[in-house]
Scaffold this active site. Structure first.
Site, short mmCIF file in Angstrom:
data_model
loop_
_atom_site.label_atom_id
_atom_site.label_comp_id
_atom_site.label_asym_id
_atom_site.label_seq_id
_atom_site.Cartn_x
_atom_site.Cartn_y
_atom_site.Cartn_z
N THR A 22 -29.77 -24.98 -99.29
CA THR A 22 -30.73 -24.12 -98.68
C THR A 22 -30.99 -22.76 -99.05
O THR A 22 -30.60 -22.57 -100.63
CB THR A 22 -30.48 -23.96 -97.24
N ASN A 42 -31.43 -22.31 -85.59
CA ASN A 42 -31.32 -22.41 -87.21
C ASN A 42 -31.30 -21.17 -87.76
O ASN A 42 -30.50 -20.92 -88.86
CB ASN A 42 -32.60 -23.34 -87.66
N TYR A 71 -19.08 -13.92 -91.22
CA TYR A 71 -19.80 -15.20 -91.19
C TYR A 71 -18.72 -16.13 -90.39
O TYR A 71 -19.51 -16.68 -89.19
CB TYR A 71 -20.24 -15.95 -92.64
N LYS A 123 -19.79 -17.75 -86.52
CA LYS A 123 -19.89 -19.25 -86.29
C LYS A 123 -18.71 -19.65 -85.39
O LYS A 123 -18.84 -20.60 -84.57
CB LYS A 123 -19.82 -20.06 -87.57
N SER A 131 -24.29 -24.47 -86.75
CA SER A 131 -22.99 -23.86 -86.98
C SER A 131 -22.70 -23.93 -88.28
O SER A 131 -23.67 -23.81 -89.37
CB SER A 131 -21.76 -24.24 -85.85
#
Length: 277
Positions: free
Chosen positions: A184, A84, A149, A153, A135
């Site tokens: 998040t 994670n 980023y 991924k 992902s």
């Protein structure tokens, strides 16, 4: 519990990792909760006889090996790994330094590889296990200001698909999770780093992008607690999916990617098929 499992979760001190750890504990599982700051992990999760908090910087393979050993010493095995932990280096490619690109890949691609490398011998020996890797829709399609980023991924995607074929004969399963926008802490100052360089040609668009990402924190539609519970549901399946699209926006993105791929296939089918000797 006959179905009690031992989970090892990275990045469990904040954000989605906290929700995943809490959901696993509520479901009656035992959890090895890891993070760079173990005090923060303890504060976030509290005390439980089914909880072990371990310091883990995923960029360091010895840390990963030590965390797995601690989990084995405490609980005897590792059944579920959740990769994670991640970071977000936001910026136009030319304005991101080589060091920033490397740091993005180190945390979000090499980091999961380190932890998985440390866990796989355990899962192989017991001929069972599940590797869940978080992902992103950025692993399905790239986007402006997200070159670093998306690169990390997309790397995760290829690695996980290839890894599945290698470890399936040992009874080990994998799930790649592609969340859309979830509320998040990824967009907080602690997790998001902006490009260090400044090139005049990008000035106007950079200002707009930075403003968007800073203001979007707290506005994401996805509920990480619900995603965490969905992962519990998936792990209880005899045959879990190899990919899980998390969120209505993730489904929409995947559909758009599939449509565009089909359009390109159809448009150039004849030319593509004419390249044999």
């Amino acid at each position: 519990m006959n179905n009690q499992k031992v989970w090892l979760i990275t990045g469990a001190g904040r954000g989605m990792g906290v929700d995943i750890a809490k959901a696993a504990l509520r479901a009656g599982h035992r959890v090895v909760a890891t993070g760079r700051n173990p005090d923060r992990v303890k504060q976030a999760l509290g005390d439980s006889q089914d909880l072990l908090v371990v310091k883990l910087d995923v960029t360091k393979l010895p840390d990963a090996e030590a965390a797995v050993k601690a989990g084995i010493d405490q609980f005897g095995t590792i059944d579920v790994l959740v990769n994670n932990a991640a970071s977000f280096y936001a910026g136009f490619f030319e304005e991101l330094t080589p060091e920033q690109m490397a740091n993005q890949l180190l945390t979000s691609l090499i980091g999961p590889m380190n932890v998985t490398r440390a866990v796989l011998p355990v899962m192989r020996s017991q001929r069972s296990g599940l590797v869940i890797t978080i992902s992103s829709t950025a692993g399905l399609t790239g986007f402006s200001f997200g070159t670093a980023y998306a690169a990390s991924k997309f790397g995760l995607e290829g690695w996980m698909q290839s890894l599945q074929a290698e470890i399936e004969p040992f009874g080990i399963q994998t799930i790649t999770v592609n969340p859309g926008f979830f509320r998040t802490e990824l967009l907080t100052e602690e997790s998001t780093q902006f490009a260090e360089l400044s090139i005049a040609d990008y000035d106007e668009r950079r200002i707009q992008q930075v403003q968007f990402w800073k203001e979007y924190h707290g506005q994401q539609s996805g509920d990480p607690a619900k995603l965490a519970q969905a992962l519990i549901t998936l792990t209880n399946l005899e045959e879990p999916p190899r990919r899980f699209l998390a969120g209505a926006d993730a489904i929409k993105t995947a559909e758009e990617v599939a449509t565009k791929l089909q359009q390109d296939l159809d448009a150039y089918r004849e030319l593509s098929s004419s390249l044999d000797y």
